[in-house]
Structures are given as C-alpha cells and as structure tokens.
Design a protein around this motif. Structure first.
Motif, PDB file in Angstrom:
ATOM      1  N   PRO A   1     -15.680 -24.357  -6.410  1.00 55.56           N
ATOM      2  CA  PRO A   1     -17.219 -24.907  -7.296  1.00 55.56           C
ATOM      3  C   PRO A   1     -16.663 -25.897  -8.561  1.00 55.56           C
ATOM      4  O   PRO A   1     -15.611 -26.159  -9.288  1.00 55.56           O
ATOM      5  CB  PRO A   1     -17.788 -24.204  -7.900  1.00 55.56           C
ATOM      6  N   PRO A   2     -17.460 -26.734  -9.295  1.00 57.02           N
ATOM      7  CA  PRO A   2     -16.875 -27.585 -10.466  1.00 57.02           C
ATOM      8  C   PRO A   2     -17.277 -26.226 -12.098  1.00 57.02           C
ATOM      9  O   PRO A   2     -17.433 -25.239 -11.540  1.00 57.02           O
ATOM     10  CB  PRO A   2     -18.535 -28.176 -10.833  1.00 57.02           C
TER      11      PRO A   2
ATOM     12  N   ALA B   1     -11.080 -16.380 -11.551  1.00 55.18           N
ATOM     13  CA  ALA B   1     -11.491 -15.880 -10.503  1.00 55.18           C
ATOM     14  C   ALA B   1     -12.801 -16.125  -9.587  1.00 55.18           C
ATOM     15  O   ALA B   1     -13.620 -16.204 -10.969  1.00 55.18           O
ATOM     16  CB  ALA B   1     -11.975 -13.807 -11.345  1.00 55.18           C
ATOM     17  N   MET B   2     -12.868 -15.522  -8.532  1.00 52.36           N
ATOM     18  CA  MET B   2     -14.887 -16.375  -8.606  1.00 52.36           C
ATOM     19  C   MET B   2     -15.362 -15.396  -6.948  1.00 52.36           C
ATOM     20  O   MET B   2     -14.070 -14.292  -6.647  1.00 52.36           O
ATOM     21  CB  MET B   2     -14.473 -17.666  -8.014  1.00 52.36           C
TER      22      MET B   2
ATOM     23  N   ILE C   1     -12.306 -13.855  -5.409  1.00 53.45           N
ATOM     24  CA  ILE C   1     -10.778 -13.792  -4.741  1.00 53.45           C
ATOM     25  C   ILE C   1     -10.421 -14.655  -6.125  1.00 53.45           C
ATOM     26  O   ILE C   1     -11.185 -14.557  -7.372  1.00 53.45           O
ATOM     27  CB  ILE C   1     -11.553 -15.053  -4.158  1.00 53.45           C
ATOM     28  N   VAL C   2      -9.062 -15.088  -6.094  1.00 48.89           N
ATOM     29  CA  VAL C   2      -8.781 -15.712  -7.428  1.00 48.89           C
ATOM     30  C   VAL C   2      -8.021 -17.013  -6.775  1.00 48.89           C
ATOM     31  O   VAL C   2      -7.640 -17.245  -5.639  1.00 48.89           O
ATOM     32  CB  VAL C   2      -7.192 -14.712  -8.097  1.00 48.89           C
ATOM     33  N   VAL C   3      -8.914 -18.110  -7.263  1.00 47.02           N
ATOM     34  CA  VAL C   3      -8.183 -19.509  -6.524  1.00 47.02           C
ATOM     35  C   VAL C   3      -6.588 -19.961  -6.752  1.00 47.02           C
ATOM     36  O   VAL C   3      -5.835 -20.226  -7.980  1.00 47.02           O
ATOM     37  CB  VAL C   3      -9.337 -20.532  -7.769  1.00 47.02           C
TER      38      VAL C   3
ATOM     39  N   GLY D   1     -24.609 -20.507  -9.365  1.00 44.60           N
ATOM     40  CA  GLY D   1     -23.578 -21.590  -9.402  1.00 44.60           C
ATOM     41  C   GLY D   1     -22.859 -20.874  -8.065  1.00 44.60           C
ATOM     42  O   GLY D   1     -21.399 -21.470  -8.129  1.00 44.60           O
ATOM     43  N   SER D   2     -22.444 -19.669  -8.134  1.00 45.80           N
ATOM     44  CA  SER D   2     -21.614 -19.167  -7.042  1.00 45.80           C
ATOM     45  C   SER D   2     -21.773 -19.437  -5.242  1.00 45.80           C
ATOM     46  O   SER D   2     -22.725 -20.584  -5.003  1.00 45.80           O
ATOM     47  CB  SER D   2     -21.744 -17.568  -7.009  1.00 45.80           C
ATOM     48  N   GLN D   3     -20.867 -19.490  -5.103  1.00 41.11           N
ATOM     49  CA  GLN D   3     -20.645 -19.944  -3.434  1.00 41.11           C
ATOM     50  C   GLN D   3     -20.944 -18.739  -2.622  1.00 41.11           C
ATOM     51  O   GLN D   3     -20.628 -17.395  -2.889  1.00 41.11           O
ATOM     52  CB  GLN D   3     -19.263 -20.117  -2.917  1.00 41.11           C
TER      53      GLN D   3
END
Length: 173
Positions: A19-20, A27-28, A40-42, A145-147
């Motif tokens: 995401p932007p 981390a997201m 997860i970590v990008v 904003g989270s996916q």
C-alpha cells in the motif's frame, strides 16, 4: 521403523499489493478470507503498488466455519437467483418497450409517407442492472488503510479498509 512426521498441508498462497506509504522492511497486517489476520514484513526491493505473494500455512476450517461457508454460498446463490429473475423481468420489459417503439416507428414511417405523421414520444432506456457486491467484515487488528483479502463469488479480491472502518465493521466490496 517409526513412522515419519505427518505430511504438512500445502500452504495457501495470497497476492498482496504494497500500500501507499509502505516500503521494503516495513511490517504490515493483511486480512485473509475468513476473518484471519496475518502479519508480514514487506520483502526487500518492493515499494508502494508492487505485488508479491505470501504463503500462509493451510488450516482446515472447523465444522462451524464449514457450516458458515456453506450458508454464505447458499445465500449468495439465492441472491444471484433473485437478481437473475429481476434482470429477466427487466429484460422482458425492455424487449416489449423496444418492440413497441419499433412498431410505433413503422406506423409513424407509414403515416409519414402518407403525410399525416404524428410526433412520437421517446421511450426511456431500460434501467441498468444493480451492481453486485459482497459484504465483508473487517477483522480484528486491521485499521483504515490496511489491506484485507475478501472471498467473492468471482474470486478473491484484495481491498483496502476504508476510512472510518474498524474491526467488526461491515464493508461493501
């Protein structure tokens, strides 16, 4: 000879879009179908708008989850059937309208040839079909904003939790 470990179920693969404002190493949290959340970590080299796959260990659904999924499938089928019947009724009405306009055109044309044409009134176009959507519930741990991934009749969609939504909120996808 002692038996080896039980074979592991295959991982489930999901595609994620960065995401932007998120970049490599950040981390997201990603919402998965069924309301599960995965942190997860990008991966290195990725940034906003780029896609990557994540592997999540497959977990067999509980009996209650299987019943809930079957109920969702049945409800979706009933909704689709109702929409199909409504669409069929609209299509029949539109066909009558077109046929009526066609015969009005022909009689108007014939009257025009005779010189006694009457102006005809235009028929409104048929209504567009209702858009289809799925209602998803924002899982715990996700925020605007989270996916999250949403299972739909046409496949899994990746959606962004909209502003104002919170865990437990319903989102129309």
């Amino acid at each position: 000879m002692a038996p080896g470990p039980a074979p592991r179920q295959a991982d489930d693969l999901f595609e994620v879009t960065v995401p932007p404002g998120v970049r490599a190493g950040d981390a997201m949290t990603v919402g998965l179908p069924g309301g599960k959340v995965h942190k997860i970590v990008v991966p290195p080299g990725l940034g906003p708008g780029l896609h990557f796959q994540i592997a999540v260990p497959h977990v067999e659904p509980t009996a209650l989850e299987k019943v809930a999924q079957a109920a969702k499938v049945a409800a979706t089928a009933v909704q689709k059937k109702a929409k199909d019947e409504a669409w069929e009724a609209k299509a029949k009405a539109a066909t009558k309208s077109v046929l009526g306009a066609g015969s009005n055109f022909i009689s108007g044309f014939k009257q025009g040839l005779k010189g006694d044409a009457q102006p005809s009134q235009a028929q409104p176009p048929p209504a567009a079909p209702d858009p289809q959507y799925v209602i998803a519930v924002v899982p715990a741990g996700l925020y605007p904003g989270s996916q999250m991934l949403v299972a739909t009749p046409s496949g899994t969609l990746q959606v962004v939790v909209p502003p104002g939504a919170q865990p437990g909120s319903e989102v129309h996808v």
